[in-house]
Design a protein around this motif. Structure first.
Motif, PDB file in Angstrom:
ATOM      1  N   ASN A  21     -23.798  33.214  13.624  1.00 54.52           N
ATOM      2  CA  ASN A  21     -24.362  32.534  12.461  1.00 54.52           C
ATOM      3  C   ASN A  21     -23.848  31.122  12.414  1.00 54.52           C
ATOM      4  OD1 ASN A  21     -25.836  34.587  11.423  1.00 54.52           O
ATOM      5  ND2 ASN A  21     -24.175  35.374  10.108  1.00 54.52           N
ATOM      6  N   ILE A  22     -24.765  30.192  12.233  1.00 57.21           N
ATOM      7  CA  ILE A  22     -24.372  28.786  12.198  1.00 57.21           C
ATOM      8  C   ILE A  22     -24.405  28.317  10.756  1.00 57.21           C
ATOM      9  CG2 ILE A  22     -24.954  26.464  12.962  1.00 57.21           C
ATOM     10  CD1 ILE A  22     -24.237  28.073  15.308  1.00 57.21           C
ATOM     11  N   PHE A  23     -23.370  27.610  10.323  1.00 58.31           N
ATOM     12  CA  PHE A  23     -23.383  26.986   8.987  1.00 58.31           C
ATOM     13  C   PHE A  23     -23.420  25.489   9.154  1.00 58.31           C
ATOM     14  CE2 PHE A  23     -21.043  30.949   8.617  1.00 58.31           C
ATOM     15  CZ  PHE A  23     -21.718  31.563   7.583  1.00 58.31           C
ATOM     16  N   ALA A  24     -24.417  24.887   8.582  1.00 58.91           N
ATOM     17  CA  ALA A  24     -24.484  23.435   8.648  1.00 58.91           C
ATOM     18  C   ALA A  24     -25.441  22.931   7.587  1.00 58.91           C
ATOM     19  CB  ALA A  24     -24.932  22.980  10.028  1.00 58.91           C
ATOM     20  N   GLY A  25     -25.249  21.691   7.161  1.00 58.67           N
ATOM     21  CA  GLY A  25     -26.166  21.039   6.226  1.00 58.67           C
ATOM     22  C   GLY A  25     -26.311  21.799   4.928  1.00 58.67           C
ATOM     23  N   GLU A  26     -27.505  21.788   4.428  1.00 59.97           N
ATOM     24  CA  GLU A  26     -27.726  22.421   3.132  1.00 59.97           C
ATOM     25  C   GLU A  26     -27.469  23.917   3.170  1.00 59.97           C
ATOM     26  OE1 GLU A  26     -31.660  21.194   2.322  1.00 59.97           O
ATOM     27  OE2 GLU A  26     -31.040  19.112   2.057  1.00 59.97           O
ATOM     28  N   ALA A  27     -27.698  24.516   4.342  1.00 65.07           N
ATOM     29  CA  ALA A  27     -27.502  25.956   4.456  1.00 65.07           C
ATOM     30  C   ALA A  27     -26.044  26.331   4.255  1.00 65.07           C
ATOM     31  CB  ALA A  27     -27.967  26.442   5.826  1.00 65.07           C
ATOM     32  N   ALA A  28     -25.156  25.367   4.346  1.00 64.78           N
ATOM     33  CA  ALA A  28     -23.727  25.667   4.233  1.00 64.78           C
ATOM     34  C   ALA A  28     -23.212  25.417   2.824  1.00 64.78           C
ATOM     35  CB  ALA A  28     -22.939  24.827   5.232  1.00 64.78           C
ATOM     36  N   GLY A  29     -24.120  25.355   1.859  1.00 65.73           N
ATOM     37  CA  GLY A  29     -23.711  25.039   0.483  1.00 65.73           C
ATOM     38  C   GLY A  29     -22.665  25.992  -0.051  1.00 65.73           C
ATOM     39  N   LEU A  30     -22.774  27.236   0.340  1.00 66.13           N
ATOM     40  CA  LEU A  30     -21.841  28.225  -0.201  1.00 66.13           C
ATOM     41  C   LEU A  30     -20.806  28.641   0.828  1.00 66.13           C
ATOM     42  CD1 LEU A  30     -24.436  30.382  -2.113  1.00 66.13           C
ATOM     43  CD2 LEU A  30     -22.760  28.816  -3.101  1.00 66.13           C
ATOM     44  N   TYR A  31     -20.712  27.860   1.875  1.00 66.68           N
ATOM     45  CA  TYR A  31     -19.823  28.273   2.971  1.00 66.68           C
ATOM     46  C   TYR A  31     -18.358  28.146   2.572  1.00 66.68           C
ATOM     47  CZ  TYR A  31     -17.317  28.127   7.393  1.00 66.68           C
ATOM     48  OH  TYR A  31     -16.411  28.349   8.396  1.00 66.68           O
ATOM     49  N   VAL A  32     -17.642  29.233   2.811  1.00 66.71           N
ATOM     50  CA  VAL A  32     -16.199  29.199   2.617  1.00 66.71           C
ATOM     51  C   VAL A  32     -15.574  29.558   3.963  1.00 66.71           C
ATOM     52  CG1 VAL A  32     -14.236  30.184   1.421  1.00 66.71           C
ATOM     53  CG2 VAL A  32     -16.419  29.933   0.236  1.00 66.71           C
ATOM     54  N   PRO A  33     -14.808  28.644   4.547  1.00 71.43           N
ATOM     55  CA  PRO A  33     -14.260  28.897   5.897  1.00 71.43           C
ATOM     56  C   PRO A  33     -13.293  30.067   5.912  1.00 71.43           C
ATOM     57  CG  PRO A  33     -13.982  26.610   5.240  1.00 71.43           C
ATOM     58  CD  PRO A  33     -14.420  27.342   4.038  1.00 71.43           C
ATOM     59  N   ARG A  34     -13.372  30.813   7.000  1.00 68.70           N
ATOM     60  CA  ARG A  34     -12.345  31.825   7.234  1.00 68.70           C
ATOM     61  C   ARG A  34     -11.551  31.395   8.447  1.00 68.70           C
ATOM     62  NH1 ARG A  34     -15.956  37.247   7.216  1.00 68.70           N
ATOM     63  NH2 ARG A  34     -16.838  37.021   5.136  1.00 68.70           N
ATOM     64  N   PRO A  35     -10.298  31.819   8.519  1.00 72.45           N
ATOM     65  CA  PRO A  35      -9.462  31.361   9.639  1.00 72.45           C
ATOM     66  C   PRO A  35     -10.094  31.689  10.984  1.00 72.45           C
ATOM     67  CG  PRO A  35      -8.112  32.429   7.986  1.00 72.45           C
ATOM     68  CD  PRO A  35      -9.519  32.588   7.548  1.00 72.45           C
ATOM     69  N   SER A  36     -10.832  32.777  11.092  1.00 74.09           N
ATOM     70  CA  SER A  36     -11.346  33.187  12.399  1.00 74.09           C
ATOM     71  C   SER A  36     -12.648  32.469  12.753  1.00 74.09           C
ATOM     72  CB  SER A  36     -11.567  34.694  12.390  1.00 74.09           C
ATOM     73  OG  SER A  36     -12.490  35.003  11.368  1.00 74.09           O
ATOM     74  N   ASP A  37     -13.230  31.749  11.772  1.00 75.39           N
ATOM     75  CA  ASP A  37     -14.502  31.093  12.041  1.00 75.39           C
ATOM     76  C   ASP A  37     -14.336  30.023  13.128  1.00 75.39           C
ATOM     77  OD1 ASP A  37     -15.650  32.608  10.157  1.00 75.39           O
ATOM     78  OD2 ASP A  37     -15.822  31.035   8.634  1.00 75.39           O
ATOM     79  N   GLY A  38     -15.394  29.841  13.876  1.00 76.11           N
ATOM     80  CA  GLY A  38     -15.362  28.785  14.872  1.00 76.11           C
ATOM     81  C   GLY A  38     -15.889  27.479  14.311  1.00 76.11           C
ATOM     82  N   VAL A  39     -15.473  26.367  14.907  1.00 72.15           N
ATOM     83  CA  VAL A  39     -16.005  25.057  14.525  1.00 72.15           C
ATOM     84  C   VAL A  39     -16.451  24.377  15.822  1.00 72.15           C
ATOM     85  CG1 VAL A  39     -15.542  22.913  13.322  1.00 72.15           C
ATOM     86  CG2 VAL A  39     -14.272  24.963  12.709  1.00 72.15           C
TER      87      VAL A  39
END
Lengths: 201, 1077
Positions: B937-955
């Motif tokens: 799952n990719i989070f970016a732009g407007e779609a990431a409005g509710l994104y809360v990072p988790r330590p295991s998430d990739g960047v």
């Protein structure tokens, strides 16, 4: 004339205090009226005079020590006060003369601080009441338990007290929980009030 | 409407007090004696016809008929009956008729003026022309007397003796002395052509006595009467008047008297049953003879009784006033017709009232129909005695009554009580009178008053009438006779309608009387209501049993009960810690950290509120003074400077009164509980207590106690703004669990701004708080503030601990203050700083140590607020660089890398920066999704409005994501990093001209950073979403920039073109430059 009378009264009072102190020094139980920093004043502590077993090497027996057996203060104390007074009223000295210790707890405001001598019966009853009221929120139950314990005979009081304190931690805990139900009913039971009213004099 | 004392004039002897009620018990014999001897010691009213007829005689129909016929017969008129029997069952007047006959027979024409209303003057006899023989059946002897004096002892001997004196008696002595009834010749000898009037009074008693004395006595009497009758029927000038009650009730009401008479005759005790047997046997024969021969006359008819009574008691009665009064009564009856018996509203009743005036008809009916049935009451005589006492009492005391009712009988007077209770055989009900209504001995009762008096005092009638006493007295009076048969008896007890009818008069309406009747149920000891009737009973009511229990209730029990009840008013829990039965400072604990509501004991005499709030025991100051609030009952005196509003004017008295009221109810409730617990101990059948009505009364008392105690708690004390202890009024009717109390208290606290709730975040709330917070300094530690909320009396209190955090956050958001937390000791700047521009993130807990508040001005002064913008940008750059350098990393790794670069930054700060970048689409975050194959799952732009990072998430950088083929939808050209800068920087100069020449690509992002400037310093430039036209417009900017930027080393660039068109000039140039590299 008047002055002399006054003097003699004062002497009588001093004498009584002195004797009371002496009695408190040897009585099997002691009720201590004191204050604790973190608790509303006064705090009543009941203590038992324990004589440690004589040391095996035949040396001097260790001095008897007072051990705390229960504490009461605050709201619970206020509810139990009439009962405590009744229990104290029955205590006599070695000649069978009532000590009238209840006068030390007279009135709304307990001003007296110090130790009062208790006999076995009074000590066991107070210790039992103080123990059983711990962590009870319902003051009606507290008073009911106190009034019922007050009606125990000396033997009953001592027996139940040992059941609640001398049978190991788990058994003690169970005994206390059981006695709370036995003497004070279930929390929220309407009959608690009826029972209480019947016992009040 | 006038009162009876104005309209009527009683006989003077009645008022003077020398009125002897015994005059009414007069019998025939003394009058006859008077005429024989010429003197007498009895009242001249009876011996003097000139007094007797005008003042003591009311011309009833029966009297007129009797007189007319008797004297017509004596004058020789054979068409009228010779023998009259006076019917005495109803209304009396029998002896009076006989006396009237006696007077006329002796005086005749001499007194024609005073008897004109009674008898035709032509039949009046000449004085002395008539022989009168009057015999009282209970007095003439039945045994042969001893001694020498001549004394007849047979009825026939007595008659001969009275007619002809000793001479005649001697002439017929042999027959006169014989117990055998004489024959015809005897009558010839005795009457011998004389005009003779024979009056035989109390014939039944004579028959009974004779029967008791001699075995054939009654038979001989019957034989004599038969002979006498047949003689009289056939002779002129003989008339007989006799009194004999009809057989079945001859002795019905006089068994005791009969037994006494017969015992005298027999010289031994005869029981009432035996006496009745003898009497009935004796009367049977006599009665049948009399019934055959005599004409029956009723001297006084029912309708005439009252007139007779008035005649005897009053000199004059104002008839007009009577009509007027009757009209006033009728009007009242018409208005209340639904409550009253039908009779009351009938027009004929008005006439009756006028006729009986000044007595109310119900009184006359009561006396005649009820009381007169008692054996010893002696019918009309008794009625007269009672009425004379009533009249005397009213006139002496000048009582203003419109008409005289039964309730106006003064039962506190010894004589009246003896008369009524004594003669009706109800002396055993005396204690009922004393306890419930008020009698002679009521004063010596506990409390000194009867229950009716107490009820009157409690609920007085507006005009001052003793409403309850009147009503209850009426009920009592109606319970005196017929008690043996109980409620089955028609004369025992009184229905509601009758009672209303009997008691009410203009000024005291039936509705008011009904209230008094209803009160019987709850307050009377012996009056009861059953089967539709009110009556008095010897068996005590529950109320009286309760009263006796009440006397045994101790004050200790009452105190316990009151304390119990008060203890249930407000339940512990919720917002407050509730401390019950407070009276001393040490009763309220300190250090609870929660609002403590001290409910002052309802039995506490006096409390010192200031001491309770400021100390926790003698000489021990309290710390958390702001948390102590007290609920004080009006029964407790409040000591110290705070004024307690007095309940009314009374001050101390009123407090005592309130306390007494409360204790009274508690006493009642305690008595109820005792009774319900052990009814048998008080002689009450438990089933009686299962009655719904009884249970309802009990429940009502219990409720009353609850209400009384609850409503006693009117004072609510707490420390208001400025630290002053204030009193607020609480009005409550109580309620289960004390919810109304808590609600009212909350209401008071909120309106006083004493309580801070989660809603207390409005601008003005916060402003006033800010004044408190920064009273001394522009900086304040939150821990200190929290302590102040607990301890400083002038401060508000917190509903709970979390409210403070909510308020602080709201204040930060609104820019009222800023929050900070200093980092390590070395740093002069806070490690965390939150202001309007940078609100406190949800994840931050202000409860942790070290947070403080500062005014915005204070923050500016310290230059804390300015710093924050730069810091955030730096952090974002660092994050961006870290990702670009590695191309792809995890959040965890990112935090590590940023920390290496910038030192100690928190994880959340890094995450904030990352979130910012992700939202701006400079970086992509991704989270592997096991369900979506290899693609996360990719989070970016407007779609990431509710994104809360988790330590295991990739960047990942967008470029790398593009390489991995994760971004497929959108085609874009991206160049970035130092490599990118080498392409972009040389192009800068020409961007303007390239667009002038027709480049169409939109520059989504162009970001240059760390571009070194020739004279030192770096440049950062960011343009976004630049359209071709805009690009032309800022072409010069790029041109200047391109010339300044000489070295591309260290510079970084990020360029993204959306939907790159290969035909576009810019794209061509970029590709060319890339290829060159």
């Amino acid at each position: 004339m008047e002055t002399r009378q006054l003097c003699s009264e004062v002497n009588v009072k001093d004498e009584a205090d002195r004797r009371l102190k002496a009695l408190a020094g040897i009585a099997p139980w002691v009720l201590r009226i004191t204050e604790h920093r973190d608790r509303p004043a006064p705090v009543l502590v009941v203590k038992e005079r324990c004589r440690p077993e004589e040391s095996a090497d035949g040396g001097n027996p260790a001095r008897a020590v007072l051990k705390d057996r229960g504490v009461i203060y605050g709201q619970a104390l206020r509810r139990c006060l009439p009962v405590i007074r009744d229990i104290l009223r029955g205590i006599c000295d070695e000649f069978g003369i009532p000590l009238e210790l209840n006068r030390f707890l007279a009135g709304d405001r307990l001003a007296y601080r110090g130790n009062l001598p208790l006999d076995d019966e009074a000590g066991a009853k107070l210790a039992l009441i103080f123990k059983l009221q711990e962590r009870l929120d319902d003051m009606d139950r507290v008073e009911l338990i106190a009034r019922r314990v007050e009606r125990f005979s000396r033997e009953e009081a001592v027996y139940w007290f040992t059941r609640a304190t001398h049978y190991g931690e788990t058994a003690n805990r169970w005994a206390q929980a059981g006695m709370r139900i036995m003497l004070g009913g279930q929390p929220g039971d309407k009959a608690v009030l009826e029972q209480l009213e019947r016992l009040r004099r | 409407m006038k009162h009876v004392i104005e309209t009527c004039k009683p006989r003077p002897e009645l008022l003077a007090g020398n009125f002897n009620p015994e005059v009414f018990t007069l019998s025939l014999m003394p009058i006859i004696e008077f005429y024989r001897k010429g003197s007498s010691n009895i009242d001249p009213l009876y011996t003097d016809p000139r007094l007797f007829f005008p003042t003591a005689t009311y011309p009833t129909q029966g009297l007129k008929v009797t007189l007319g016929e008797v004297f017509a017969r004596l004058q020789g008129d054979m068409t009228v009956p010779a023998i009259h029997r006076l019917e005495t069952a109803f209304g009396g007047g029998k002896t009076h008729t006989l006396i009237a006959c006696t007077h006329i027979a002796f005086r005749g024409k001499e007194i024609s003026d005073v008897v004109a209303a009674l008898i035709r003057s032509d039949i009046l006899p000449e004085p002395g022309s008539v022989c009168v023989a009057g015999v009282a059946g209970d007095l003439i002897p039945v045994h042969e007397p001893k001694g020498s004096a001549l004394e007849p002892y047979t009825l026939w001997g007595e008659i001969a003796y009275q007619i002809g004196g000793e001479e005649l008696y001697r002439a017929v002595e042999s027959e006169a002395r014989s117990y055998a009834a004489p024959g015809r010749t005897y009558f010839d000898k005795v009457f011998g052509g004389r005009k003779v009037l024979i009056m035989l009074d109390e014939l039944a008693q004579y028959a009974a006595r004779l029967e008791a004395a001699r075995p054939d006595g009654a038979d001989q009497l019957a034989a004599f009467l038969m002979a006498l009758h047949s003689y009289a029927r056939n002779r002129q000038g003989v008339s007989i008047v006799l009194t004999l009650a009809s057989a079945h009730d001859a002795f019905a009401r006089q068994t005791g008297y009969l037994a006494r008479l017969i015992s005298e005759v027999r010289g031994e005790e005869v029981g009432t049953d035996d006496a009745l047997g003898i009497g009935e046997r004796a009367v049977k024969g006599v009665a049948s003879v009399v019934a055959r021969d005599a004409v029956q006359v009723t001297p006084v008819h029912a309708g005439e009784i009252s007139s007779v009574l008035a005649k005897r008691l009053f000199e004059s009665v104002d008839r007009e006033a009577a009509l007027e009064t009757a009209e006033a009564y009728m009007e009242m009856y018409r208005r209340n017709s639904s409550l009253l018996p039908d009779e009351a509203t009938r027009e004929s009743f008005k006439d009756r009232m006028a006729a009986t005036y000044p007595f109310h008809p119900t009184l006359i009916d009561y006396l005649n129909n009820k009381l007169a049935t008692a054996e010893n009451f002696q019918g009309t005589r008794g009625v007269l005695r009672v009425l004379s006492l009533a009249v005397r009492d009213i006139w002496l005391k000048q009582r203003k009554v419109p008409m005289i009712h039964a309730c106006h009988l003064d039962l506190r007077s010894d004589r009246v009580v003896n008369e009524i209770l004594g003669r009706s055989g109800s002396s055993d009900l005396l204690f009922v009178l004393n306890a419930d209504i008020g009698g002679v001995d009521t004063g010596s009762r506990e409390g000194g008053m009867s229950n009716a008096e107490a009820a009157d005092r409690e609920n007085p009638h507006p005009e001052g009438y003793p409403l309850h006493e009147f009503t209850w007295k009426t009920v009592f009076l109606h319970s005196l006779v017929g008690r043996e048969e109980g409620l089955a008896s028609k004369i025992f007890g009184i229905t509601e309608a009758e009672a209303l009818f009997s008691v009410s008069f203009p000024g005291l309406t039936p509705a008011q009387v009904r209230i008094a009747l209803e009160k019987i149920d709850s307050s009377a000891f012996y009056l009861k209501f059953k089967q539709g009737k009110y009556f008095a009973d010897q068996e005590p009511t529950l109320e009286s049993i309760l009263a006796s229990i009440r006397r045994t209730v101790t004050s200790g029990q009452i105190e316990d009960l009151l304390k119990d009840t008060a203890g249930r008013l407000v339940k512990d829990g919720g917002l407050f810690h509730v401390e019950q039965h407070v009276s001393q400072p040490e009763h309220v604990p300190d250090g609870k950290g929660k609002i403590i509501l001290g409910v002052v004991s309802p039995v506490a005499q006096e409390i010192d509120i200031e001491a309770i709030i400021t100390t926790k025991g003698f000489n021990k100051p309290r710390e958390q003074q702001n948390l102590v609030m007290l609920l004080v009952p009006e029964t407790t005196r409040v000591k110290g400077a705070i004024e307690q509003p007095s309940l009314c004017e009374g001050g101390r008295g009123s407090i005592e009164e309130a306390r007494k009221r409360m204790e009274d109810i508690a006493r009642q409730v305690k008595a109820w509980r005792t009774l319900m617990d052990k009814p048998q101990s008080y002689g009450v059948n438990p089933r009686r207590l299962q009655d719904d009505e009884v249970k309802k009364r009990w429940a009502e008392r219990e409720n009353a106690l609850h209400t009384a105690v609850a409503s006693a708690y009117t004072g609510f004390y707490y420390a208001s703004a400025g630290g002053q202890i204030v009193r607020k009024e609480i009005k409550t009717a109580g309620g289960e669990g004390g919810a109304p109390f808590v609600e009212q208290i909350l209401e008071i606290l909120k309106s006083d701004k004493k309580l801070l709730t989660p809603e207390s975040t409005k601008q003005d709330d916060l402003m006033s708080l800010s004044k408190l917070f920064f009273e001394r300094s522009d900086i304040a530690e939150i821990d200190r503030l929290y302590d102040n909320f607990l301890c400083v009396r002038g401060w508000p209190v917190l509903q709970n601990a979390s409210v403070l955090e909510q308020i602080i956050r709201a204040g930060v958001e609104k820019g009222i203050w800023c929050a900070y937390r200093m980092g390590d000791e070395e740093s002069s700047r806070p490690s965390e700083f939150y202001s309007r521009d940078n609100p406190i993130p949800m994840g931050v807990s202000l409860a942790n140590k070290g947070y403080g508040l500062v005014t915005p001005q204070g923050a500016n002064k310290r230059e804390w607020s300015a710093k924050i913008g730069v810091e955030a940008t730096r952090l974002r750059d660092a994050v961006y660089e870290a990702v670009v350098q590695s191309g792809e990393t995890t959040v965890e790794g990112l935090v590590e890398e940023v920390r290496e670069e910038l030192g100690d930054v928190s994880e959340s700060e890094v995450q904030d920066a990352l979130t910012y970048l992700v939202k701006k689409e400079k970086l992509y975050a991704y989270r592997s999704d096991p369900n979506a194959g290899g693609k996360p799952n990719i989070f970016a732009g407007e779609a990431a409005g509710l994104y809360v990072p988790r330590p295991s998430d990739g960047v990942i950088t967008p470029a790398r994501a593009g390489e991995k083929g994760w971004i497929t939808k959108r085609d874009c050209l991206i160049i970035q990093g130092e490599e990118g800068s080498k392409v972009v920087l040389p192009l800068l100069k020409r961007i303007g001209s390239i667009y002038m020449r027709g480049a169409k690509s939109k520059i989504e992002v162009l970001d240059l950073s760390d571009v070194e400037l020739p004279g030192g310093g770096t440049l950062r430039l960011e343009v976004m979403n630049v359209s071709p036209d805009s690009a032309k417009a800022i072409g010069e900017l790029f041109e200047v920039l391109g010339e300044v930027v000489t070295r591309a080393a260290g510079a970084k660039a990020y360029l993204r073109l959306a939907d790159p068109d290969d035909e576009c000039l810019l794209v061509k140039e970029i590709k060319k430059a890339q290829n060159e590299r």
